[in-house]
Design an enzyme around this catalytic site. Structure first.
Site, short mmCIF file in Angstrom:
data_model
loop_
_atom_site.label_atom_id
_atom_site.label_comp_id
_atom_site.label_asym_id
_atom_site.label_seq_id
_atom_site.Cartn_x
_atom_site.Cartn_y
_atom_site.Cartn_z
N VAL A 15 0.83 -1.21 0.00
CA VAL A 15 0.00 0.00 0.00
C VAL A 15 0.87 1.26 0.00
O VAL A 15 0.58 2.21 -0.72
CB VAL A 15 -0.97 -0.01 1.20
CG1 VAL A 15 -1.80 1.27 1.22
CG2 VAL A 15 -1.87 -1.23 1.14
N GLU A 131 -10.29 5.94 5.98
CA GLU A 131 -11.12 5.34 4.94
C GLU A 131 -10.56 4.00 4.47
O GLU A 131 -11.32 3.07 4.19
CB GLU A 131 -11.23 6.29 3.74
CG GLU A 131 -12.18 5.83 2.65
CD GLU A 131 -13.62 5.77 3.12
OE1 GLU A 131 -14.19 4.66 3.17
OE2 GLU A 131 -14.18 6.83 3.44
N VAL A 134 -11.32 0.05 6.18
CA VAL A 134 -12.49 -0.81 5.97
C VAL A 134 -12.80 -0.88 4.48
O VAL A 134 -13.04 0.15 3.84
CB VAL A 134 -13.72 -0.31 6.74
CG1 VAL A 134 -14.92 -1.21 6.47
CG2 VAL A 134 -13.43 -0.22 8.23
N ILE A 138 -13.37 1.13 -1.30
CA ILE A 138 -14.79 1.47 -1.27
C ILE A 138 -15.01 2.60 -0.28
O ILE A 138 -14.63 2.48 0.89
CB ILE A 138 -15.64 0.25 -0.86
CG1 ILE A 138 -15.30 -0.97 -1.71
CG2 ILE A 138 -17.13 0.57 -0.96
CD1 ILE A 138 -15.95 -2.26 -1.22
N GLU A 192 -2.46 -14.82 3.44
CA GLU A 192 -1.15 -14.80 4.07
C GLU A 192 -0.65 -16.23 4.33
O GLU A 192 -1.43 -17.19 4.31
CB GLU A 192 -1.22 -14.05 5.39
CG GLU A 192 -1.71 -12.61 5.28
CD GLU A 192 -0.70 -11.69 4.64
OE1 GLU A 192 0.49 -12.07 4.57
OE2 GLU A 192 -1.10 -10.60 4.19
N LYS A 207 -13.12 -4.71 11.22
CA LYS A 207 -13.81 -3.76 10.33
C LYS A 207 -15.24 -3.53 10.78
O LYS A 207 -15.74 -2.39 10.76
CB LYS A 207 -13.77 -4.29 8.90
CG LYS A 207 -12.36 -4.43 8.34
CD LYS A 207 -12.36 -5.18 7.03
CE LYS A 207 -10.95 -5.42 6.51
NZ LYS A 207 -10.92 -6.27 5.30
#
Length: 429
Positions: A15, A131, A134, A138, A192, A207
């Site tokens: 990320v 944001e 979760v 989206i 994983e 979440k």
């Protein structure tokens, strides 16, 4: 055009690299939408020598991740390290105490420490944005916190873990068993090496606790989430569900009622006419039911460098604009400590699967346990020999209190007729 929003970035995994690539690729567009440039000024990660496929030489490298929070040239700290405690939590506390904005994708930290961090953010008048924590790319946090802000939310639920959804939909499409599909998911990078957090429902529960806090104005309460995973779901269960008009999905449900806040992550049978039944692969989907807006469906990629980075940068754009309010949709002191609802009071239908010895009297024993607990049986299906030599029996119950089903299973605990543990899956109403 305003001065640049200066960002310190902690964590350069999938990320983190995606955030840098996105800021590079869409720089002009992001600047126009934010009203000012967004620039990374410093970075930190565990391994300085690792090739991440992006030019890092233009950024100042900081070995001590915690030091990012005290840099005078950083307006915002982005945390992409992970983990509910340790360096991530230290960084969050330090940044917010110093009045710096904080953006994170760390659902575990928010589920366990969200209230504390929201209080720190408000005390320092700093932004706390998450944001990306979760459902990846989206915009469900923004949708609940802003788009549906005028509504009383009756229920929020959905498919919150892409790994589990990939496995279940693959089992459904190809008739393969769990262990085989899990191995494929690991080989493809969807799971994983240790997939426990995903397949045992913990990731989805993190979440769900965040969504519930925003939807119902309550303090995040991860410990109140009842958690069940998918590792015991068989291909035969999925085939049986299909024959009954359902698909199996791991669904997180949060609902506020007269006896408190109910939160559960558990495999469910989802009717074919429900939108969640058609969510396949690693896709996530969240449904919120508002008293004026009706049913809202948020669906899209729940993970991956692109979607998650998109959510991180969207938070940075909001901060650059000065558009941020209460982290959990209302001031931290307004968040209530919800009473944990008694799931036994809930009414619904259930799917029960037993693997039993092929001998006389087994069906009568199961039926007697159901009768004595007050469970009404809608249908009972007996299949042929299972892989372990037992016989599979599947039961669908009529609507009734969940406590009755739990009591029936307790009556059968330790029965010599059963081979292994029964499987319970609720039917999504």
């Amino acid at each position: 055009m305003g001065d640049a929003l200066r960002v310190a970035l902690a964590g350069l995994g999938t990320v983190g690299g995606g955030v840098i690539r996105l800021l590079d690729a869409n720089r002009e567009l992001i600047t126009r939408r934010a009203g000012r440039p967004i620039e990374i000024v410093a970075i930190s990660a565990r391994d300085r020598t690792k090739d991440r496929g992006v030019d890092l030489s233009r950024f100042e490298w900081v070995d001590d991740t915690a030091a990012l929070a005290s840099r005078e040239d950083a307006d915002v700290v982005v945390e992409l390290i992970g983990g509910s405690d340790g360096p991530a939590l230290t960084l969050a506390r330090t940044a917010l105490d110093a009045g710096r904005g904080f953006v994170t994708a760390n659902k575990a930290m928010l589920a366990h420490h969200g209230l504390e961090l929201a209080q720190k953010a408000e005390a320092s008048n700093a932004a706390l944005k998450f944001e990306a924590a979760v459902a990846g790319g989206i915009p469900v946090i923004k949708g609940l916190r802003e788009g549906a802000a005028a509504n009383a939310i009756a229920r929020v639920y959905g498919i919150l873990n892409g790994t589990c959804n990939f496995i279940l939909s693959k089992m459904e499409a190809e008739g393969r068993d769990f262990a085989e599909v899990l191995a494929e998911a690991q080989a493809l990078g969807y799971a994983e090496a240790d997939p426990s957090f995903d397949i045992d429902g913990v990731d989805a529960a993190h979440k769900l606790s965040i969504l519930a806090a925003i939807a119902f104005g309550t303090q995040p309460a991860f410990d109140d989430v009842a958690i069940g995973g998918v590792r015991h779901v068989l291909a035969a269960d999925i085939a049986q569900a299909a024959s009954l008009g359902y698909r199996v999905r791991l669904v997180g449900v949060a609902e506020e009622g007269a006896n408190g806040l109910f939160q559960r992550v558990h495999p469910h049978l989802v009717p074919l006419d429900h939108p969640l039944a058609h969510v396949t692969g690693s896709t996530n989907a969240v449904v919120a039911e508002g008293n004026f807006v009706g049913r809202l469906l948020f669906q899209g990629a729940g993970a991956g460098d692109g979607p998650t980075a998109s959510a991180v940068v969207a938070d940075l754009i909001d901060i650059a604009r000065g558009e941020y309010g209460a982290s959990f949709a209302m001031p931290a002191h307004e968040l209530t400590a919800a009473v944990k609802a008694d799931s036994g009071e809930r009414r619904g239908r259930a799917y029960l699967r037993f693997t039993v010895q092929d001998k006389v009297g087994v069906l009568a024993e199961i039926a007697a346990a159901m009768r004595d607990a007050g469970v009404s049986i809608e249908s009972l299906i007996q299949r042929g020999e299972a892989a372990d030599g037992g016989v599979m029996i599947a039961i669908v119950t009529h609507e009734g209190p969940e406590r009755a089903v739990a009591q029936a299973l307790e009556r059968l605990r330790g029965s010599q007729s059963l081979v292994g543990q029964p499987l319970l899956m609720h039917i999504l109403g």
